[in-house]
Design a protein around this motif. Structure first.
Motif, PDB file in Angstrom:
ATOM      1  N   LEU A  48       0.958   0.255   0.155  1.00  0.00           N
ATOM      2  CA  LEU A  48       1.367  -1.028   0.539  1.00  0.00           C
ATOM      3  C   LEU A  48       0.341  -2.219   0.095  1.00  0.00           C
ATOM      4  CD1 LEU A  48       2.932  -3.238   1.849  1.00  0.00           C
ATOM      5  CD2 LEU A  48       1.697  -2.851   3.781  1.00  0.00           C
ATOM      6  N   MET A  49      -0.963  -1.740   0.299  1.00  0.00           N
ATOM      7  CA  MET A  49      -2.320  -2.508   0.118  1.00  0.00           C
ATOM      8  C   MET A  49      -2.569  -2.827  -1.614  1.00  0.00           C
ATOM      9  SD  MET A  49      -3.247  -3.952   2.728  1.00  0.00           S
ATOM     10  CE  MET A  49      -4.800  -4.826   2.120  1.00  0.00           C
ATOM     11  N   VAL A  50      -2.189  -1.800  -2.327  1.00  0.00           N
ATOM     12  CA  VAL A  50      -2.658  -1.857  -3.641  1.00  0.00           C
ATOM     13  C   VAL A  50      -1.439  -2.865  -4.290  1.00  0.00           C
ATOM     14  CG1 VAL A  50      -3.652   0.462  -4.065  1.00  0.00           C
ATOM     15  CG2 VAL A  50      -1.152   0.000  -4.449  1.00  0.00           C
ATOM     16  N   PHE A  51      -0.408  -2.860  -3.773  1.00  0.00           N
ATOM     17  CA  PHE A  51       0.790  -3.669  -4.464  1.00  0.00           C
ATOM     18  C   PHE A  51       0.391  -5.265  -3.840  1.00  0.00           C
ATOM     19  CE2 PHE A  51       4.503  -6.194  -3.816  1.00  0.00           C
ATOM     20  CZ  PHE A  51       5.324  -6.047  -4.714  1.00  0.00           C
ATOM     21  N   PHE A  52      -0.322  -5.459  -2.662  1.00  0.00           N
ATOM     22  CA  PHE A  52      -0.580  -6.616  -2.340  1.00  0.00           C
ATOM     23  C   PHE A  52      -1.823  -7.282  -3.071  1.00  0.00           C
ATOM     24  CE2 PHE A  52      -2.415  -9.689   0.552  1.00  0.00           C
ATOM     25  CZ  PHE A  52      -1.584 -10.268   1.186  1.00  0.00           C
ATOM     26  N   VAL A  53      -2.739  -6.461  -3.288  1.00  0.00           N
ATOM     27  CA  VAL A  53      -4.005  -6.675  -4.265  1.00  0.00           C
ATOM     28  C   VAL A  53      -3.694  -7.205  -5.358  1.00  0.00           C
ATOM     29  CG1 VAL A  53      -5.934  -5.999  -5.135  1.00  0.00           C
ATOM     30  CG2 VAL A  53      -5.650  -5.565  -2.665  1.00  0.00           C
ATOM     31  N   VAL A 103       1.070   0.044  -7.875  1.00  0.00           N
ATOM     32  CA  VAL A 103       0.348  -0.908  -8.880  1.00  0.00           C
ATOM     33  C   VAL A 103       0.802  -1.540 -10.000  1.00  0.00           C
ATOM     34  CG1 VAL A 103      -1.792  -0.941 -10.579  1.00  0.00           C
ATOM     35  CG2 VAL A 103      -1.805   0.280  -8.323  1.00  0.00           C
ATOM     36  N   LEU A 104       1.701  -0.943 -10.617  1.00  0.00           N
ATOM     37  CA  LEU A 104       2.503  -1.279 -11.711  1.00  0.00           C
ATOM     38  C   LEU A 104       3.744  -2.515 -11.397  1.00  0.00           C
ATOM     39  CD1 LEU A 104       3.255  -1.206 -14.828  1.00  0.00           C
ATOM     40  CD2 LEU A 104       4.926   0.459 -14.537  1.00  0.00           C
ATOM     41  N   GLN A 105       4.135  -1.848 -10.067  1.00  0.00           N
ATOM     42  CA  GLN A 105       5.241  -2.910  -9.567  1.00  0.00           C
ATOM     43  C   GLN A 105       4.439  -4.197  -9.041  1.00  0.00           C
ATOM     44  OE1 GLN A 105       7.043  -1.545  -5.630  1.00  0.00           O
ATOM     45  NE2 GLN A 105       8.924  -1.742  -6.518  1.00  0.00           N
ATOM     46  N   GLY A 106       3.375  -4.024  -8.508  1.00  0.00           N
ATOM     47  CA  GLY A 106       2.719  -5.425  -8.114  1.00  0.00           C
ATOM     48  C   GLY A 106       2.317  -6.256  -9.232  1.00  0.00           C
ATOM     49  N   LEU A 107       1.816  -5.500 -10.286  1.00  0.00           N
ATOM     50  CA  LEU A 107       1.667  -6.346 -11.461  1.00  0.00           C
ATOM     51  C   LEU A 107       2.746  -7.078 -12.081  1.00  0.00           C
ATOM     52  CD1 LEU A 107      -0.658  -6.756 -13.735  1.00  0.00           C
ATOM     53  CD2 LEU A 107       0.400  -4.837 -15.008  1.00  0.00           C
ATOM     54  N   GLY A 108       3.973  -6.530 -11.999  1.00  0.00           N
ATOM     55  CA  GLY A 108       5.012  -7.351 -12.436  1.00  0.00           C
ATOM     56  C   GLY A 108       5.602  -8.222 -11.357  1.00  0.00           C
ATOM     57  N   ALA A 109       5.444  -8.021  -9.914  1.00  0.00           N
ATOM     58  CA  ALA A 109       6.204  -9.027  -9.201  1.00  0.00           C
ATOM     59  C   ALA A 109       5.265 -10.144  -9.117  1.00  0.00           C
ATOM     60  CB  ALA A 109       5.907  -8.527  -7.801  1.00  0.00           C
ATOM     61  N   SER A 110       3.809  -9.981  -9.605  1.00  0.00           N
ATOM     62  CA  SER A 110       2.898 -11.365  -9.460  1.00  0.00           C
ATOM     63  C   SER A 110       3.626 -12.344 -10.379  1.00  0.00           C
ATOM     64  CB  SER A 110       1.736 -10.985  -9.982  1.00  0.00           C
ATOM     65  OG  SER A 110       0.816 -12.103  -9.879  1.00  0.00           O
ATOM     66  N   ALA A 111       4.207 -12.266 -11.518  1.00  0.00           N
ATOM     67  CA  ALA A 111       4.606 -13.106 -12.479  1.00  0.00           C
ATOM     68  C   ALA A 111       5.419 -14.274 -11.710  1.00  0.00           C
ATOM     69  CB  ALA A 111       5.228 -12.403 -13.822  1.00  0.00           C
TER      70      ALA A 111
END
Length: 399
Positions: A48-53, A103-111
């Motif tokens: 959960l935290m890696v997605f958040f970061v 990590v990849l999912q969070g990277l994409g969600a940030s956009a």
């Protein structure tokens, strides 16, 4: 024309909400994931935290790149990365693989989060921008209402992997809506002068602007008060007050309803009072509610009803603070709106992560540490607003 306004807000709201939805929907699945992948509690929480970061840090990259290459190409890239990450998570057979694809999912969600704010600044300023930013928050606020319940239902019907297939569908829907209903707002003549070196200069400019930083941290600490609640609420409401997971999901949604209610009136109030004056009054209401909550709990009044009412009132006022202060922060930086939006978003997530970590260290089974964290964020927000939001700008707003 107004139909285009609301259609754009709806599309941007969906793109902005995909990331938070992937957080809130994921919460009920944590015990199931831990058991299915034979993982420890720390490793499961790390997913959960890696997605958040990543959602916070990646904004620093997406913002400048959207100034250079345009808004839509970066939105497409983010949605594709999010979709690939979702597929990887759904197929993961061990916790390490799950963390990598989160990590990849969070990277994409940030956009969607950072570029959505930039598109608002591209299209509007002043009260119209405040209204559209509030509409984004309206869609964004649906996530805490629906996501935990949706996650519980998906787990009941399938298993935890169904959550990732569900958010994959949301990403594919986002791609369709982006293609059909959102035009490019960063036109070629504006992109011509944008470079990576220029982006670095833009960050130096923003970091040297006390007014921008003050407003950025108003948004950061205001948002962090909700992050403190997010990190602690399941322990407090389920273990301390004895709510069932379903009751917790409904209780958790109450504060999102407060945000939604405030969003309905923000455009009207901004036109009547002006952005700065409205933000100042809303900050006063917000800090008044949260300090009253702290005072009552410090006196030993440990009441779920008191907690519910004052959080509802406080977060309703916060719903009038965040969109208006965000508009004010971006107002003078239209030429680098993507970069400015990125810095605001990163400040919010990094400050939120620090606040969550501090509050978590003091959890003692009662609501008081959570309430202290919320009230402290409110007081810092109030102090920053007193310094930063004085007076009204001389110029009139124009689209």
């Amino acid at each position: 024309m107004r139909s285009d306004f609301f259609k754009t807000a709806a599309v941007l709201g969906l793109l902005t909400a995909i990331g938070p939805f992937a957080i809130d929907m994921y919460l009920p699945a944590l015990p199931s994931i831990r058991a299915a992948l034979h993982a420890g509690t720390g490793a499961t929480q790390a997913s959960l935290m890696v997605f958040f970061v990543m959602m916070g840090l990646a904004q620093l990259v997406y913002g400048p790149l959207s100034d250079i290459f345009g808004r839509k190409p970066l939105l497409y890239a983010g949605l594709v990365l999010f979709a690939l990450g979702s597929i990887g998570c759904a197929l993961a057979t061990d916790i390490q693989t799950l963390i990598a694809f989160r990590v990849l999912q969070g990277l994409g969600a940030s956009a969607g989060m950072v570029i959505g704010r930039a598109v608002v600044r591209d299209l509007h300023t002043g009260p119209d921008a405040a209204q559209m930013m509030s509409l984004l928050m309206l869609v964004f606020s649906v996530s805490p209402i629906l996501a935990p319940l949706a996650g519980s239902l998906v787990i009941a019907w399938t298993d935890w992997r169904g959550i990732f297939w569900s958010v994959l569908v949301a990403a594919l829907l986002g791609l369709v809506l982006l293609t059909l209903f959102l035009r490019e707002t960063r036109h070629a003549h504006l992109r011509a002068g944008s470079t990576v070196r220029g982006a670095l200069s833009a960050y130096r400019e923003l970091l040297g602007d006390p007014s921008f930083l003050g407003m950025g941290f108003i948004c950061a600490f205001g948002t962090s008060s909700f992050f403190a609640y997010l990190a602690s609420s399941s322990f407090v409401l389920i273990e301390h007050y004895g709510l069932t997971p379903t009751q917790y999901s409904f209780f958790f949604s109450i504060n999102a309803i407060a945000f939604i209610g405030a969003a309905q009136f923000n455009g009207l109030l901004a036109r009547r009072f002006g952005l700065r004056r409205l933000a100042r009054r809303a900050v006063a209401g917000y800090v008044g509610s949260m300090t009253a909550l702290f005072a009552l709990f410090a006196l030993g009044i440990d009441s779920l009803a008191v907690l519910a009412v004052l959080l509802f009132v406080g977060y309703a006022f916060l719903g009038l603070v965040i969109p208006n202060v965000t508009v004010l922060a971006l107002e003078e930086h239209g030429a680098i709106a993507g970069t400015a939006s990125a810095l605001i978003g990163t400040l919010q997530f990094l400050t939120g992560a620090i606040v969550m970590a501090i509050v978590s260290r003091f959890l003692d089974g009662t609501a008081l540490p959570m309430v202290v964290g919320i009230a402290a964020c409110a007081l810092i927000t109030f102090a920053l607003a007193r310094i930063t939001l004085r007076g009204e700008p001389a110029r009139a707003y124009a689209d």
